[in-house]
Scaffold this active site. Structure first.
Site, PDB file in Angstrom:
ATOM      1  N   HIS A  55      -7.310  -4.503  -0.922  1.00  0.00           N
ATOM      2  CA  HIS A  55      -6.648  -5.803  -1.194  1.00  0.00           C
ATOM      3  C   HIS A  55      -7.302  -6.675  -2.518  1.00  0.00           C
ATOM      4  CE1 HIS A  55      -6.473  -5.208   3.061  1.00  0.00           C
ATOM      5  NE2 HIS A  55      -5.238  -5.177   2.634  1.00  0.00           N
ATOM      6  N   HIS A  57       0.733  -1.298   0.124  1.00  0.00           N
ATOM      7  CA  HIS A  57      -0.183   0.290  -0.057  1.00  0.00           C
ATOM      8  C   HIS A  57       0.843   1.175  -0.128  1.00  0.00           C
ATOM      9  CE1 HIS A  57      -3.091  -2.649   0.932  1.00  0.00           C
ATOM     10  NE2 HIS A  57      -2.907  -3.278   1.953  1.00  0.00           N
TER      11      HIS A  57
END
Lengths: 334, 334
Positions: free
Chosen positions: B220, B57
């Site tokens: 995700h 991320h």
């Protein structure tokens, strides 16, 4: 083609409206001419810095407009040079009485159009214009849209360093000399894992196999040196760093700004993996990293891949690199 | 799978070495525990801020470590929670005597592991720990790895604002209250045009058709609300902004930080196209944009797509947002 756009013909127009809406504290946009300006341009007594080129390389150039960097950036269509009218408008608007420097990446269309704009600006309004062309890409001598080497990553570092010098009130001749020095001491090379899709074209610019990469790719997807089977990051880094080191050449005792740039579609996680390998190779070569830059700064839409730029620096260049800058793409000290 | 990596098992390890090499002026890395620290941690008398989560991320969270933001970030494997041992090490190392705040995105593994670490840290060393969980994603109530709403974009804004408050020397209770306030006033929603590939998996997390997008996707790649045929940016923006506006709700006279975030594989050019549409929708709703943020800040590897986060702000939150910050991912005022 899946993109976050409206009509493909409106991408640049719409993005310029977004840039204006997001950064109206620092920038203003001339939508008719598609020029992004530093809000307080022209700055009296300061050399005006104008750059520009095809869109699709953001944050270059519009994201580098602001205090300490560019005074104006001309936005062409995606991967297409802006036209002389845009550059003339920008040149006139940033002329604060100390002349204007054009920073031009070496692509045939850009060079030709900036040359024409410089001549017309001089004839029209008597503005003194000097052009400096960047040509730091060691991958190939000539390319699809270039006679001589392509201008790539060093353009980012040059706009920062030369922007700081202009901010100090240095005269046009000195600012231009500094720009030539930075270009002369900088070298780059890139690679692509995937192509990108120009909105107006609607399909990928080129095709690469499932396990191939293009070594020495250009920022518009122009062919590089060769297509090779993908290898680990460690080996990819060597394929970029070694030709760069050998070209200037850089060697033991040299100090550099090391810049690992993402092409737009590569995760930052991978860019740091690459930076780790690049830093190790520089260490082995006895080259000291004075400053580093890791991220997406001169991109090719959503292309996956990266480039490495090294710029040999002395204390003065490091001081100018560290000077305050306030742009959407690079900001510190303010 | 084409990525700029060495062994897929070494991606996080290699990236942490790259982060250390690139930012050793500001950060240090504990490679055994995989924790990134602000170089001068612990800061005496300051509440220590610890966050962390799965890697992939970036720049979240490691890129937000530094003066004015986090004191430490724990890096898990890609899309996998760090373990309590990492969080305990981080908590102990940043305890400057004023207690520690854990900033936790609402995913079951992260919440459980941070809870265990907080209990163990209190038992072990008597460190006072308060946890604040972010859950700003309005897309779905429960999801693949979450009970309740997922924590997404507001986490970036929270780490900045709460980091500024901790820097002012405010006590733990106040800092935690502020964190809860920020989470309570923030809402987000995202969409994906493509999947991403976790290096260890070697194949895309999910599949989308040639002209489909996933509305309400998780960071995700978790399923969102629905798969729809792709529509223009103007309509995509409405599909994100309207559920957000209606949820808090935000309305006429409210002032917000408007954040258009890239998922990692979307060009900045497109994010500005989206920002333009978002800004227009907010204008129509009578919502004032006090500050904006456009770029890749909480990503999902190379996923193409974006998210929108709105945070309702008052003068105090804007002042804390504007306070100096010096991290690899966000930097101004220093």
């Amino acid at each position: 083609m899946k993109k976050l756009i409206n009509d493909p013909a409106d991408v640049v127009k719409d993005a310029l409206r977004g840039i204006e809406a997001a950064h109206s504290d620092r920038l203003r946009v001339d939508h008719e001419n598609r020029v992004i300006y530093r809000k307080d341009a022209p700055v009296r007594g300061k050399v005006g810095l104008v750059s520009g080129g095809g869109s699709g390389h953001e944050p270059l150039h519009g994201g580098f407009v602001g205090v300490g960097m560019l005074d104006a950036a001309c936005a062409g269509e995606v991967f297409t040079s802006p036209v002389p009218d845009q550059m003339m408008a920008a040149t006139a608007a940033v002329d604060g009485g100390a002349g204007v420097l054009h920073i031009v990446k070496n692509y045939t269309g850009d060079v030709m159009n900036f040359e024409m704009a410089a001549e017309l600006a001089a004839a029209d309004s008597g503005t003194e214009v000097v052009s400096v062309v960047t040509d730091d890409d060691v991958a190939v001598q000539d390319s699809t849209w270039t006679a001589g080497r392509r201008g790539v990553g060093v353009t980012v570092l040059l706009e920062k360093i030369v922007g700081a010098a202009a901010e100090e009130g240095r005269p046009l001749g000195e600012v231009a000399d500094l720009a030539r020095k930075v270009n002369g001491q900088g070298r780059s090379m890139g690679l692509a894992l995937t192509s990108c899709t120009v909105p107006a074209a609607g399909k990928p610019t080129f095709e690469l196999g499932e396990s191939e990469f293009e070594l020495g790719v250009g920022i518009h997807g122009e062919p590089g040196r060769q297509r090779l089977p993908l290898v680990p990051a460690k080996d990819l880094a060597a394929l970029l760093v070694e030709p760069i080191l050998g070209d200037l050449p850089y060697g033991k005792g040299d100090s550099v700004i090391a810049f690992v740039n993402g092409m737009g579609g590569t995760p930052l996680l991978e860019l740091y993996v690459m930076y780790n390998e690049v830093a190790q190779l520089l260490g082995k070569a006895g080259v000291t990293v004075a400053r580093s830059l890791v991220g997406n700064y001169i991109t090719s839409l959503e292309m996956a891949g990266c480039s490495v730029t090294l710029l040999k620096v002395d204390d003065e260049l490091v001081r100018l690199w560290d000077a305050p800058v306030n742009t959407p793409g690079l900001r510190w000290g303010v």
